[in-house]
Design a protein around this motif. Sequence first.
Motif, PDB file in Angstrom:
ATOM      1  N   ALA A 286       0.820  -1.209   0.000  1.00 32.61           N
ATOM      2  CA  ALA A 286       0.000   0.000   0.000  1.00 32.61           C
ATOM      3  C   ALA A 286       0.857   1.265   0.000  1.00 32.61           C
ATOM      4  O   ALA A 286       0.488   2.275  -0.598  1.00 32.61           O
ATOM      5  CB  ALA A 286      -0.944  -0.005   1.207  1.00 32.61           C
ATOM      6  N   LYS A 287       2.021   1.208   0.673  1.00 34.29           N
ATOM      7  CA  LYS A 287       2.893   2.379   0.730  1.00 34.29           C
ATOM      8  C   LYS A 287       3.424   2.757  -0.651  1.00 34.29           C
ATOM      9  O   LYS A 287       3.775   3.917  -0.887  1.00 34.29           O
ATOM     10  CB  LYS A 287       4.070   2.096   1.659  1.00 34.29           C
ATOM     11  CG  LYS A 287       3.685   1.885   3.115  1.00 34.29           C
ATOM     12  CD  LYS A 287       4.910   1.494   3.932  1.00 34.29           C
ATOM     13  CE  LYS A 287       4.531   1.172   5.375  1.00 34.29           C
ATOM     14  NZ  LYS A 287       5.719   0.731   6.162  1.00 34.29           N
ATOM     15  N   GLU A 291      -3.667   5.850  -4.962  1.00 35.13           N
ATOM     16  CA  GLU A 291      -5.028   5.413  -4.643  1.00 35.13           C
ATOM     17  C   GLU A 291      -5.706   4.772  -5.840  1.00 35.13           C
ATOM     18  O   GLU A 291      -6.479   3.804  -5.712  1.00 35.13           O
ATOM     19  CB  GLU A 291      -5.855   6.601  -4.151  1.00 35.13           C
ATOM     20  CG  GLU A 291      -7.228   6.237  -3.630  1.00 35.13           C
ATOM     21  CD  GLU A 291      -7.164   5.411  -2.357  1.00 35.13           C
ATOM     22  OE1 GLU A 291      -8.015   4.507  -2.204  1.00 35.13           O
ATOM     23  OE2 GLU A 291      -6.276   5.652  -1.533  1.00 35.13           O
ATOM     24  N   ASP A 292      -5.418   5.287  -7.054  1.00 31.17           N
ATOM     25  CA  ASP A 292      -6.087   4.798  -8.266  1.00 31.17           C
ATOM     26  C   ASP A 292      -5.219   3.821  -9.061  1.00 31.17           C
ATOM     27  O   ASP A 292      -5.363   3.694 -10.279  1.00 31.17           O
ATOM     28  CB  ASP A 292      -6.488   5.974  -9.154  1.00 31.17           C
ATOM     29  CG  ASP A 292      -5.291   6.844  -9.565  1.00 31.17           C
ATOM     30  OD1 ASP A 292      -4.192   6.656  -8.987  1.00 31.17           O
ATOM     31  OD2 ASP A 292      -5.459   7.704 -10.450  1.00 31.17           O
ATOM     32  N   VAL A 293      -4.327   3.108  -8.411  1.00 25.84           N
ATOM     33  CA  VAL A 293      -3.418   2.193  -9.095  1.00 25.84           C
ATOM     34  C   VAL A 293      -4.188   1.119  -9.866  1.00 25.84           C
ATOM     35  O   VAL A 293      -5.264   0.672  -9.450  1.00 25.84           O
ATOM     36  CB  VAL A 293      -2.454   1.539  -8.078  1.00 25.84           C
ATOM     37  CG1 VAL A 293      -3.195   0.692  -7.071  1.00 25.84           C
ATOM     38  CG2 VAL A 293      -1.377   0.711  -8.784  1.00 25.84           C
ATOM     39  N   GLY A 308      -6.924  -0.721  -2.647  1.00 26.74           N
ATOM     40  CA  GLY A 308      -7.380  -1.753  -1.724  1.00 26.74           C
ATOM     41  C   GLY A 308      -7.339  -3.137  -2.335  1.00 26.74           C
ATOM     42  O   GLY A 308      -6.847  -4.081  -1.708  1.00 26.74           O
ATOM     43  N   GLN A 309      -7.865  -3.271  -3.560  1.00 22.03           N
ATOM     44  CA  GLN A 309      -7.875  -4.584  -4.189  1.00 22.03           C
ATOM     45  C   GLN A 309      -6.491  -4.992  -4.691  1.00 22.03           C
ATOM     46  O   GLN A 309      -6.098  -6.162  -4.563  1.00 22.03           O
ATOM     47  CB  GLN A 309      -8.880  -4.598  -5.350  1.00 22.03           C
ATOM     48  CG  GLN A 309     -10.341  -4.559  -4.901  1.00 22.03           C
ATOM     49  CD  GLN A 309     -11.258  -5.186  -5.931  1.00 22.03           C
ATOM     50  OE1 GLN A 309     -11.112  -4.954  -7.121  1.00 22.03           O
ATOM     51  NE2 GLN A 309     -12.206  -5.989  -5.457  1.00 22.03           N
ATOM     52  N   VAL A 310      -5.744  -4.043  -5.234  1.00 14.75           N
ATOM     53  CA  VAL A 310      -4.426  -4.371  -5.770  1.00 14.75           C
ATOM     54  C   VAL A 310      -3.488  -4.833  -4.666  1.00 14.75           C
ATOM     55  O   VAL A 310      -2.737  -5.807  -4.837  1.00 14.75           O
ATOM     56  CB  VAL A 310      -3.827  -3.165  -6.526  1.00 14.75           C
ATOM     57  CG1 VAL A 310      -2.363  -3.443  -6.908  1.00 14.75           C
ATOM     58  CG2 VAL A 310      -4.645  -2.865  -7.773  1.00 14.75           C
ATOM     59  N   GLU A 311      -3.532  -4.188  -3.509  1.00 17.46           N
ATOM     60  CA  GLU A 311      -2.631  -4.600  -2.435  1.00 17.46           C
ATOM     61  C   GLU A 311      -2.968  -6.008  -1.936  1.00 17.46           C
ATOM     62  O   GLU A 311      -2.078  -6.784  -1.568  1.00 17.46           O
ATOM     63  CB  GLU A 311      -2.651  -3.601  -1.287  1.00 17.46           C
ATOM     64  CG  GLU A 311      -3.952  -3.504  -0.532  1.00 17.46           C
ATOM     65  CD  GLU A 311      -3.972  -2.376   0.480  1.00 17.46           C
ATOM     66  OE1 GLU A 311      -4.386  -2.620   1.617  1.00 17.46           O
ATOM     67  OE2 GLU A 311      -3.584  -1.250   0.128  1.00 17.46           O
ATOM     68  N   GLN A 312      -4.259  -6.396  -1.957  1.00 15.66           N
ATOM     69  CA  GLN A 312      -4.634  -7.748  -1.574  1.00 15.66           C
ATOM     70  C   GLN A 312      -4.091  -8.783  -2.560  1.00 15.66           C
ATOM     71  O   GLN A 312      -3.587  -9.842  -2.162  1.00 15.66           O
ATOM     72  CB  GLN A 312      -6.163  -7.870  -1.497  1.00 15.66           C
ATOM     73  CG  GLN A 312      -6.795  -7.118  -0.340  1.00 15.66           C
ATOM     74  CD  GLN A 312      -8.278  -7.400  -0.252  1.00 15.66           C
ATOM     75  OE1 GLN A 312      -8.692  -8.535  -0.024  1.00 15.66           O
ATOM     76  NE2 GLN A 312      -9.088  -6.369  -0.470  1.00 15.66           N
ATOM     77  N   GLU A 360       4.039  11.826 -10.405  1.00 17.46           N
ATOM     78  CA  GLU A 360       5.051  12.812 -10.044  1.00 17.46           C
ATOM     79  C   GLU A 360       5.444  12.743  -8.567  1.00 17.46           C
ATOM     80  O   GLU A 360       6.485  13.253  -8.166  1.00 17.46           O
ATOM     81  CB  GLU A 360       4.553  14.222 -10.386  1.00 17.46           C
ATOM     82  CG  GLU A 360       3.314  14.683  -9.612  1.00 17.46           C
ATOM     83  CD  GLU A 360       2.027  14.109 -10.186  1.00 17.46           C
ATOM     84  OE1 GLU A 360       0.953  14.385  -9.616  1.00 17.46           O
ATOM     85  OE2 GLU A 360       2.092  13.401 -11.213  1.00 17.46           O
ATOM     86  N   ARG A 361       4.635  12.079  -7.760  1.00 19.71           N
ATOM     87  CA  ARG A 361       4.946  11.927  -6.335  1.00 19.71           C
ATOM     88  C   ARG A 361       5.703  10.634  -6.046  1.00 19.71           C
ATOM     89  O   ARG A 361       6.008  10.328  -4.905  1.00 19.71           O
ATOM     90  CB  ARG A 361       3.659  11.968  -5.501  1.00 19.71           C
ATOM     91  CG  ARG A 361       2.883  13.268  -5.628  1.00 19.71           C
ATOM     92  CD  ARG A 361       1.612  13.225  -4.807  1.00 19.71           C
ATOM     93  NE  ARG A 361       1.905  13.020  -3.390  1.00 19.71           N
ATOM     94  CZ  ARG A 361       0.967  12.795  -2.472  1.00 19.71           C
ATOM     95  NH1 ARG A 361      -0.306  12.708  -2.838  1.00 19.71           N
ATOM     96  NH2 ARG A 361       1.295  12.630  -1.207  1.00 19.71           N
ATOM     97  N   GLY A 362       6.001   9.865  -7.100  1.00 15.66           N
ATOM     98  CA  GLY A 362       6.743   8.637  -6.930  1.00 15.66           C
ATOM     99  C   GLY A 362       5.890   7.436  -6.563  1.00 15.66           C
ATOM    100  O   GLY A 362       6.421   6.360  -6.288  1.00 15.66           O
ATOM    101  N   ARG A 363       4.560   7.584  -6.559  1.00 17.15           N
ATOM    102  CA  ARG A 363       3.670   6.457  -6.265  1.00 17.15           C
ATOM    103  C   ARG A 363       3.346   5.700  -7.557  1.00 17.15           C
ATOM    104  O   ARG A 363       3.228   6.291  -8.640  1.00 17.15           O
ATOM    105  CB  ARG A 363       2.367   6.952  -5.630  1.00 17.15           C
ATOM    106  CG  ARG A 363       2.544   7.556  -4.239  1.00 17.15           C
ATOM    107  CD  ARG A 363       2.997   6.504  -3.253  1.00 17.15           C
ATOM    108  NE  ARG A 363       3.056   6.987  -1.878  1.00 17.15           N
ATOM    109  CZ  ARG A 363       2.066   6.893  -1.008  1.00 17.15           C
ATOM    110  NH1 ARG A 363       0.918   6.338  -1.373  1.00 17.15           N
ATOM    111  NH2 ARG A 363       2.202   7.349   0.213  1.00 17.15           N
TER     112      ARG A 363
END
Length: 402
Positions: A286-287, A291-293, A308-312, A360-363
Amino acid sequence: MRIDRIADTDIRFQRNGAGDRALVFVHGFLDDQYVWDAVIAELGSEGVETVHLDLAGMGERTDASGPFTLDRFASEVGAVVDVLGTPAVLIGQSMAAPVVELVAAARPERTLGLVLVSPVPLAGTRLPDEAVEPFRRLGGDPQAQRALRQQLSTGLGEADLDRLAVIGGRVRPEVVRALVDCWNAGHPDGERPSRYLGPVLAIRGADDGFVTEDMVADRVLKRFGTGEKVTVDRAGHWVHIERPAAVAALLDALLAKAHPVGDRTRSVRPQQWISAFAEKSAASFAKAFAEDVVLEGSALTRPIEGRGQVEQVMEAASDIYDSLVFTREGSSGPHTFLEWEATAFGGTQIRGVTILTKNERGRIVRAAIHHRPLGAVLRFSAELRERLRGRIDPANFLADDR
């Protein structure tokens, strides 16, 4: 050569040469930092700094107070790695093999690889009291130490045996007992797969009567999944002293593989994605995610959207792998390309490429994971479907109908 010091401590370390990579050498039970001198002298790699230090209670630090634990030693070596400013290969002999593994697991972004020489398992040797008591009684008895070394390393010369007996004879008896209990009891992390996922090389002397071939295979490398083992002939437990040129050649080869000269790709850099695979937790993934990955992949029938779903999915996927090593990296603008090799299902070989796109925030806003071969993809997807049933729509996954 120069001597540096960790501020407000008695930790001093010797640095030789300069470059954009480092080799950090950590000595074993009753030894000192200078046992690596012959290996360092034989190295042929350019652009590499070599670093070594004495662990608390040994070498030039025999006056150090306790505790003498693996965690304490890892903290000391880790402090040295932190100030180097370059990625490093960590080399530990005997009881220092668990030490460098703990350092690498805590600093995967700074570690190019692990070299475990005559490695004691991180979980400890677990010898019964009657077997370990002679080791505890070695303190203050240089002749007994000399005899033990000669028994475990028939390739040591008389001068080597004399010098090592002097070094070990300076270690206080109460410290010797504490050190023996340290490597015999081991560390709790040794009971589970290693958190370090990078390259691992285990070097063992063919005549080592203490660290056996089965110990290296079953109790050391098995925790890493894909580590490599090399056995050096005409050497025992102190293979780095008995056959320094052979050990140096293996280090040169590892450096060439980890950081190829003139290659447009490079060794894998530090990033949250890699750390998350080591920790295998949804919170760690998650880190790294926006949010919209969006997650795409050869094991998916359609993209998975939302953090939420991607991290699972990623937590479940990382837990399926028995081992996973990121081998190469490239980048272009916001895109990072990672090649990797893995095993799953008790030995099935899987290779793949991951493409990460960051904002641009590295996420990470998009992750595309491509597995091969096809049979492994089908089985992997089916396993994900079962593990995530009730949480993620099964229609997102392939069925293994072979």
